[in-house]
Design a protein around this motif. Structure first.
Motif, mmCIF file in Angstrom:
data_model
loop_
_atom_site.group_PDB
_atom_site.id
_atom_site.type_symbol
_atom_site.label_atom_id
_atom_site.label_comp_id
_atom_site.label_asym_id
_atom_site.label_seq_id
_atom_site.Cartn_x
_atom_site.Cartn_y
_atom_site.Cartn_z
ATOM 1 N N LEU A 1 0.848 -1.186 0.000
ATOM 2 C CA LEU A 1 0.000 0.000 0.000
ATOM 3 C C LEU A 1 0.882 1.234 0.000
ATOM 4 O O LEU A 1 1.979 1.225 0.554
ATOM 5 N N GLU A 2 0.387 2.322 -0.636
ATOM 6 C CA GLU A 2 1.159 3.562 -0.725
ATOM 7 C C GLU A 2 0.406 4.710 -0.060
ATOM 8 O O GLU A 2 -0.818 4.820 -0.188
ATOM 9 N N ALA A 3 1.172 5.580 0.628
ATOM 10 C CA ALA A 3 0.624 6.816 1.185
ATOM 11 C C ALA A 3 1.615 7.935 0.907
ATOM 12 O O ALA A 3 2.828 7.766 1.087
ATOM 13 N N SER A 4 1.104 9.083 0.487
ATOM 14 C CA SER A 4 1.979 10.201 0.134
ATOM 15 C C SER A 4 2.044 11.253 1.233
ATOM 16 O O SER A 4 2.656 12.312 1.039
ATOM 17 N N SER A 5 1.434 10.998 2.370
ATOM 18 C CA SER A 5 1.484 11.937 3.496
ATOM 19 C C SER A 5 1.225 11.167 4.786
ATOM 20 O O SER A 5 0.713 10.035 4.782
ATOM 21 N N GLY A 6 1.545 11.808 5.898
ATOM 22 C CA GLY A 6 1.302 11.189 7.184
ATOM 23 C C GLY A 6 -0.176 10.938 7.429
ATOM 24 O O GLY A 6 -0.570 9.881 7.936
ATOM 25 N N GLN A 7 -1.014 11.919 7.075
ATOM 26 C CA GLN A 7 -2.449 11.771 7.279
ATOM 27 C C GLN A 7 -3.027 10.636 6.448
ATOM 28 O O GLN A 7 -3.861 9.862 6.919
ATOM 29 N N GLN A 8 -2.550 10.532 5.194
ATOM 30 C CA GLN A 8 -3.024 9.439 4.350
ATOM 31 C C GLN A 8 -2.599 8.086 4.922
ATOM 32 O O GLN A 8 -3.340 7.099 4.837
ATOM 33 N N ALA A 9 -1.413 8.061 5.500
ATOM 34 C CA ALA A 9 -0.949 6.822 6.129
ATOM 35 C C ALA A 9 -1.874 6.437 7.286
ATOM 36 O O ALA A 9 -2.249 5.263 7.435
ATOM 37 N N LEU A 10 -2.255 7.414 8.101
ATOM 38 C CA LEU A 10 -3.170 7.143 9.218
ATOM 39 C C LEU A 10 -4.519 6.644 8.698
ATOM 40 O O LEU A 10 -5.112 5.710 9.264
ATOM 41 N N ASP A 11 -4.983 7.264 7.629
ATOM 42 C CA ASP A 11 -6.274 6.853 7.054
ATOM 43 C C ASP A 11 -6.211 5.417 6.534
ATOM 44 O O ASP A 11 -7.167 4.647 6.711
ATOM 45 N N LEU A 12 -5.094 5.067 5.889
ATOM 46 C CA LEU A 12 -4.969 3.715 5.350
ATOM 47 C C LEU A 12 -4.908 2.661 6.466
ATOM 48 O O LEU A 12 -5.447 1.560 6.317
ATOM 49 N N ASP B 1 8.955 7.506 5.553
ATOM 50 C CA ASP B 1 9.915 8.578 5.309
ATOM 51 C C ASP B 1 9.820 9.591 6.448
ATOM 52 O O ASP B 1 8.749 9.787 7.038
ATOM 53 N N VAL B 2 10.920 10.224 6.777
ATOM 54 C CA VAL B 2 10.929 11.196 7.878
ATOM 55 C C VAL B 2 10.538 12.580 7.399
ATOM 56 O O VAL B 2 9.674 13.244 7.988
ATOM 57 N N GLN B 3 11.151 13.055 6.297
ATOM 58 C CA GLN B 3 10.943 14.425 5.848
ATOM 59 C C GLN B 3 9.699 14.508 4.956
ATOM 60 O O GLN B 3 9.730 14.184 3.773
ATOM 61 N N MET B 4 8.588 14.972 5.555
ATOM 62 C CA MET B 4 7.335 15.172 4.819
ATOM 63 C C MET B 4 6.693 16.462 5.307
ATOM 64 O O MET B 4 6.847 16.836 6.475
ATOM 65 N N PRO B 5 5.982 17.181 4.435
ATOM 66 C CA PRO B 5 5.326 18.428 4.845
ATOM 67 C C PRO B 5 4.129 18.151 5.758
ATOM 68 O O PRO B 5 3.597 17.038 5.797
ATOM 69 N N GLU B 6 3.717 19.181 6.491
ATOM 70 C CA GLU B 6 2.558 19.141 7.380
ATOM 71 C C GLU B 6 2.777 18.174 8.548
ATOM 72 O O GLU B 6 2.936 18.603 9.683
ATOM 73 N N ASP C 1 5.348 15.262 9.692
ATOM 74 C CA ASP C 1 6.549 14.521 9.308
ATOM 75 C C ASP C 1 6.470 13.079 9.825
ATOM 76 O O ASP C 1 5.507 12.664 10.486
ATOM 77 N N GLY C 2 7.521 12.310 9.542
ATOM 78 C CA GLY C 2 7.513 10.902 9.908
ATOM 79 C C GLY C 2 7.471 10.664 11.405
ATOM 80 O O GLY C 2 6.810 9.731 11.883
ATOM 81 N N PHE C 3 8.176 11.522 12.173
ATOM 82 C CA PHE C 3 8.166 11.362 13.630
ATOM 83 C C PHE C 3 6.755 11.568 14.190
ATOM 84 O O PHE C 3 6.297 10.809 15.052
ATOM 85 N N GLU C 4 6.093 12.612 13.702
ATOM 86 C CA GLU C 4 4.724 12.891 14.165
ATOM 87 C C GLU C 4 3.765 11.774 13.748
ATOM 88 O O GLU C 4 2.895 11.365 14.525
ATOM 89 N N THR C 5 3.949 11.273 12.541
ATOM 90 C CA THR C 5 3.095 10.190 12.057
ATOM 91 C C THR C 5 3.289 8.936 12.911
ATOM 92 O O THR C 5 2.320 8.278 13.317
#
Length: 293
Positions: A35-46, A59-64, A66-70
């Motif tokens: 499965l693919e997610a292009s953002s932290g929020q999308q990852a949570l949704d999936l 990935d760690v470096q993402m806008p809005e 980041d990986g640590f927050e996700t």
């Protein structure tokens, strides 16, 4: 192919090229669902939509977000807190960032550029660990189910004995309060189980030398403490309608781990219909002597 079939992997990166490259590499070597997610929020949704995700590459470096927050959000949720997370980053390479990754719950922190074989081996290792853990869990569940079945059968066996035994069984608290009775006891006494529970033994029992059981309860306990059991005595049940039912009665103490009496087990045999025969051991007086011609 066919290796690790049935596993589901989520890859998270805000760059489509990175997602494509990673997916292509994984699908070339591992037979798993990606499965693919292009953002932290999308990852949570999936992870909300797919409850069976086995591993996350993040990935760690993402806008809005980041990986640590996700990762922190994933670890807060009950349904995702146990999913292993592998951080994969080209930017946050310092020891401090790696320590932060492990602090939020990651199982691994990999730096780009990474060797393809190393990444595949890492993923395969975690899949094997997950597979082993699931196998152990299945074995444990089988053992628990088997033990539960054995306990249920043992309990049913004991219940059958108590239900069908001909003697009356009463279990008392140390103060003489009735805690449990079997059907034979309830039949002899003419009470429902709920009516008997909580009654004092003196309400339904008397010995020949005593009008009320409460008068000798202290004597019971003294003898039970000394010997653990009292021999059978002749006594009477007092039925719900006032009838006196003759019984042969015995009492046994049950002790807890501290050696103190926790229960008194009483067993009574219904002696109705048995007739006590009194014997006279004196020789009969001789009759008149017969005359001989």
């Amino acid at each position: 192919m066919g290796h690790h079939a049935g596993f589901k992997l989520l890859i998270v990166d805000d760059h489509a090229h990175n997602l494509f490259t990673l997916r292509t590499l994984i699908e070339r070597h591992l037979d798993c669902v990606v499965l693919e997610a292009s953002s932290g929020q999308q990852a949570l949704d999936l992870t909300h939509e797919h409850a069976d995700i086995d591993l996350i590459i993040l990935d760690v470096q993402m806008p809005e977000m980041d990986g640590f927050e996700t990762a922190a959000m994933l670890k807060l949720r009950k349904r995702t807190r146990d999913i292993p997370i592998i951080f994969l980053t080209a930017a946050f390479k310092s020891e401090a960032f790696q320590q932060r990754g492990f602090a939020v719950g990651a199982v691994d922190y990999l730096l780009k550029p990474i060797d393809d074989d190393l990444l595949i081996n890492k993923i395969g290792t975690y899949f094997r660990l997950i597979e082993k853990e699931r196998g152990l869990n299945r074995l444990l569940e089988q053992q628990v189910a088997e033990r539960t079945r054995e306990l249920a059968e043992a309990r049913q066996y004991l219940e059958n004995i108590l239900t069908y035994m001909g003697e009356a069984l009463l279990v008392l608290a140390p103060d003489g309060t009735i805690k449990f009775t079997n059907p034979a006891a309830r039949h002899m006494l003419g009470y429902e189980e709920t009516a008997l529970r909580g009654m004092a033994i003196g309400d339904v029992f008397e010995e020949e030398a005593d009008e009320q059981a409460g008068a000798f309860m202290g004597t019971w306990l003294e003898a039970l403490i000394r010997t653990g059991a009292l021999s059978k005595i002749e006594a009477r049940f007092i039925a719900s309608d006032g009838r006196r039912v003759p019984i042969l009665f015995s009492r046994t103490a049950v002790r807890d781990t501290r050696g103190e009496i926790s229960d008194i087990i009483c067993i009574a045999k219904n002696m109705s219909g048995y007739v006590r025969v009194e014997t006279d051991e004196a020789l009969p007086a001789p009759g008149p002597a017969r005359e001989h011609s």
